[in-house]
Design an enzyme around this catalytic site. Structure first.
Site, short mmCIF file in Angstrom:
data_model
loop_
_atom_site.label_atom_id
_atom_site.label_comp_id
_atom_site.label_asym_id
_atom_site.label_seq_id
_atom_site.Cartn_x
_atom_site.Cartn_y
_atom_site.Cartn_z
CB SER A 1 -0.93 0.02 1.20
OG SER A 1 -1.89 0.98 0.99
CG ASP B 1 -6.74 -3.18 -3.94
OD1 ASP B 1 -7.54 -2.18 -3.46
OD2 ASP B 1 -5.26 -2.86 -3.73
CG HIS C 1 -5.01 -2.73 -0.38
ND1 HIS C 1 -4.60 -2.33 -1.37
CD2 HIS C 1 -4.58 -2.21 0.79
CE1 HIS C 1 -3.97 -1.18 -0.93
NE2 HIS C 1 -3.97 -1.04 0.08
#
Lengths: 510, 510
Positions: free
Chosen positions: A191, A430, A461
């Protein structure tokens, strides 16, 4: 109903937002950018696991400002990092070092949650290092969180370029301390941490031979990606699971508004949705629902597949057949029975507070909702965004800085002959994958998206770096295996290069 | 005689140095890092020349601190840049933009002195841009030089990372203003400016397709290059011209000391060397001589070849046959008749003041003199260096920052599969070439050193980017041609890549 964009979604800060808005309406979420849900953290069944007693804590005396030489910049703070020595082959055999870049949260949970590292450590004989990001956890300057977060004077040092420089200093120090100058460093991040990992490989190639950047939406800046992209994917995820579910959600927003505008409307909604506190505004409900949908899509992982869970609930309509009954059925399916469901007073996490600053300074990711989704359209209003940040912190965001410093526009042309050894992995369900690198940029700047079978996509994710499970599907196992293979190639090539330069066979691949 | 290292060579600051030294002795110079001598500036005979009326001046409102978000960092200053539009093919044909990175001096002289740009502009139909480095010339923050240079509080923002970010902002702004998004940017820089150009290409590949880094000693940091390297080359340059000259210089230092220690010794030396002011210390003479030798070596360019000039003088011994007579003969040969020769009160230039700060903060280049040179040995004492800087500015240098941020160690291994499109050009008689990149790192990170004929080397500091002359030797013409050819290839490839991505033949090579 008029929508507008709220940068502080999951925070009570919505009160702040509404206080500056004369006509308070439903305000939208900036989707949470975090490598994992809380839930995932407590739902771990790893094959190899970081035994807490194998993980040692260290602190590095970090300089406050790497890019200034005024006296204040020389202030230091203790930056925390964790090391697991258990699997390391040692400096003498130049065994590799895996470095995880802590994202927008304390580092405590990372040894457990980033399963990829500990599970692959035996194969690589890797040292495992987890470095905390400045201003999170115990790595806070100015003596205390209170001081550090006081205002823009102390928050100013809280940005990605400073964080990357921190990581550089720590990596250099660890290699020096362990006499591991010849040990190759491989970065791992997810991320925001994945962005940092890929950017670090591009900015500091001398300090890491490669980076696994999981679910890093490095293209969600400026005008590179459509601001609609995130919610487009959320909607697509739902539509793929069930068209009727998608339609029900799409129709629910006006239904919520309609009921809310009736006498006792909010009270009816509060009852129907089993709210934790009575609703004062309909947006309190809408936001929670939006947040649930986006979270389900972002973390739509096997074996439970939250989007499927919600849509099954909605389509089954266990609590009644009108639109709001159906939505509530979805909520219960997702959140379970027993507790209240909506409008729960939220705990403000470090991530909430920290990321709010980060998005209000440099990490300006424009989120909007287009016309063809299951949500109500909502444009991104940069001017308004800037005004709110300025009102909150006294300083304006620099919305173009990320692309100025790290690039992003025209990335294929720029990087096809520049840089090497980055894996951009993405789960294609995602919503953040919409701003990830999904196609190889070059032979060694490669995209590893999740590929299910011929006609479908999968993956959520940061799923690839989370702990593996017995139930993991083939596509996920294959994605991780591919990543391991690529990293092995980097390291093998590194040993060859090192041996060639030193003219000795000392540096063998281990 | 004991030597030690003086970081403020060409400055009256030596007084400061000596004041903190209980046993004042001869102090050594940090060789000047400047793309050209004053002399060269006024000795120009270009084939194509920047007509002053073709050069327009602009200012960009630059942010004070790119890496902080505290209120002070938002202060702005006017950054000066110059543009020559005369040769540009225009945005419609995506004609290239040559950007010169101003080094440690005002930008005023650059359009005239950087002959390479204006001479090659017609071939490339290039726009010529010259951007001034912050804290030099008219690009000074805090309203005035006085304020900006007051102390470390205001000087802190004066560093290379901030300067590169400045350049990034200006390049983006120019391309936007001229609607020249598709025009490839090629960077040109010499000496410190050459370091900046190569670093910028590595850090900001999205903003420039390539860099010509002339005489950039990017490896003169930390322990990458021997601290002795610079003076080794100076000595070699002299030895190659004349062994007897070399021996005379080698023997002169003890002779100077011997005379100085006699009654009236300094007066004798003052007379012998026709000093501008009576000598108070023998090091005033020694430093001037050292400075002359290093400068001659660094700028040992055709057709006059200053090293040859000095050695011819020394060997001819027109002013007498003892050692000091010979040295004086060399001084006169180099500096001409008529004026006083040594211990001239120096004008402090902006370069002197600015570079002093830069070397005392981040640009810590360790200079020492080894045992086998024509100078007296002198070690580099980092601790002492740090102490002096701290005493002067109140803050310590960060001697490892440059290699932390930009790398340098193990450069071949690190960059052989990373990065592209940099020319590292060096004149091999330039002492700074000892810390330059002299061998190709990869197919597109190439070294273009001066090659004379089979057995000899040639070339001085930044000579390739200085104006061409009718008298230029073949090796210099070939070096420049090679550079042009490589840049043409970058641009041609860029147009191909751009066309391929945009799927149209619009972007042809012009």
């Amino acid at each position: 109903m008029k929508h507008y964009f709220n940068l502080f979604t999951w925070l009570p800060l919505i009160f702040f937002i509404h206080s500056i808005n004369l006509n308070p309406t439903h305000s939208l979420t900036i989707p949470r950018l975090s490598p994992f849900q809380e839930k995932t953290l407590h739902d771990i069944a790893t094959l190899v696991s970081n035994d807490p007693k194998d993980v040692e804590t260290f602190y590095y005396k970090q300089v406050l400002d790497h890019f200034n030489y005024n006296p204040e910049s020389y202030n230091t703070f203790n930056q925390r990092y964790l090391i697991n020595f258990k699997y390391w082959g040692g400096a003498n055999s130049s065994a590799p070092i895996f470095v995880y870049f802590g994202p927008e949260q304390p580092i405590d949970g990372s040894p457990k949650s980033i399963g990829f590292m500990v599970e692959k450590a035996p194969t690589f004989k890797a040292l495992l290092v987890y470095i905390e990001h400045r201003y999170y956890g115990k790595s806070v300057p100015f003596g205390s969180r209170e001081e550090a977060f006081k205002n823009a004077n102390t928050l100013g040092y809280f940005n990605s370029a400073q964080a990357l420089a921190d990581y550089a200093e720590v990596i250099i120090d660890i290699k020096k301390t362990l006499h591991a100058q010849n040990s190759p460093v491989v970065l791992i991040g997810g991320s925001y941490g994945g962005m940092l990992a890929s950017w670090f490989r591009l900015k500091y190639p001398h300090l890491a031979i490669g980076a696994l950047a999981s679910s890093a939406p490095i293209l969600y800046f400026d005008d590179i990606t459509s601001p609609n992209a995130y919610f487009d994917v959320v909607s697509r995820d739902f539509k793929e699971v069930s068209e009727t579910c998608y339609e029900t959600i799409l129709n629910s927003w006006s239904e919520i508004d309609k009921v809310a505008s009736q006498p006792n409307g909010l009270s009816i909604l509060s009852q129907r949705f089993n709210t934790c506190r009575p609703l004062n505004h309909s947006f309190e409900l809408s936001e929670d629902l939006e947040s649930m949908y986006t979270s389900a899509a972002q973390y739509n992982h096997p074996p439970d597949y939250p989007v499927t869970v919600i849509c099954s609930g909605i389509d089954k309509a266990s609590f009644g057949n009108n639109i709001l009954d159906k939505i509530y059925s979805g909520v219960v399916a997702y959140k379970g029975n027993g507790t209240c469901k909506v409008n729960n007073p939220k705990n403000i996490s470090e991530t909430d507070v920290g990321w709010r600053w980060q998005t209000c300074s440099e990490m300006v990711m424009p989120f909007a909702i287009g016309n063809d989704t299951m949500f109500q359209p909502s444009p991104f209003d940069l001017k308004r965004f800037v005004e709110r940040c300025k009102k909150k912190y006294g300083v304006s965001p620099r919305p173009h800085w990320i692309t100025t410093y790290y690039g992003g526009h025209d990335i294929k042309r720029v990087l096809q002959k520049f840089g090497s050894n980055i894996i951009f992995s993405n789960g294609l369900k995602d919503p953040y994958s919409s701003a990830g690198v999904l196609h190889d940029l070059s032979k060694s700047l490669v995209a590893v998206p999740t590929i299910n079978d011929i006609n479908s996509i999968a993956g959520s994710h940061c799923l690839d770096i989370l702990p593996s499970k017995e139930s993991d599907p083939k596509w996920l196992i294959e994605q991780r295996n591919k990543e391991v293979k690529i990293i092995q190639e980097w390291i093998a090539q590194y040993y060859i290069d090192l041996g060639a330069l030193h003219g000795s066979p000392k540096f063998q691949n281990n």
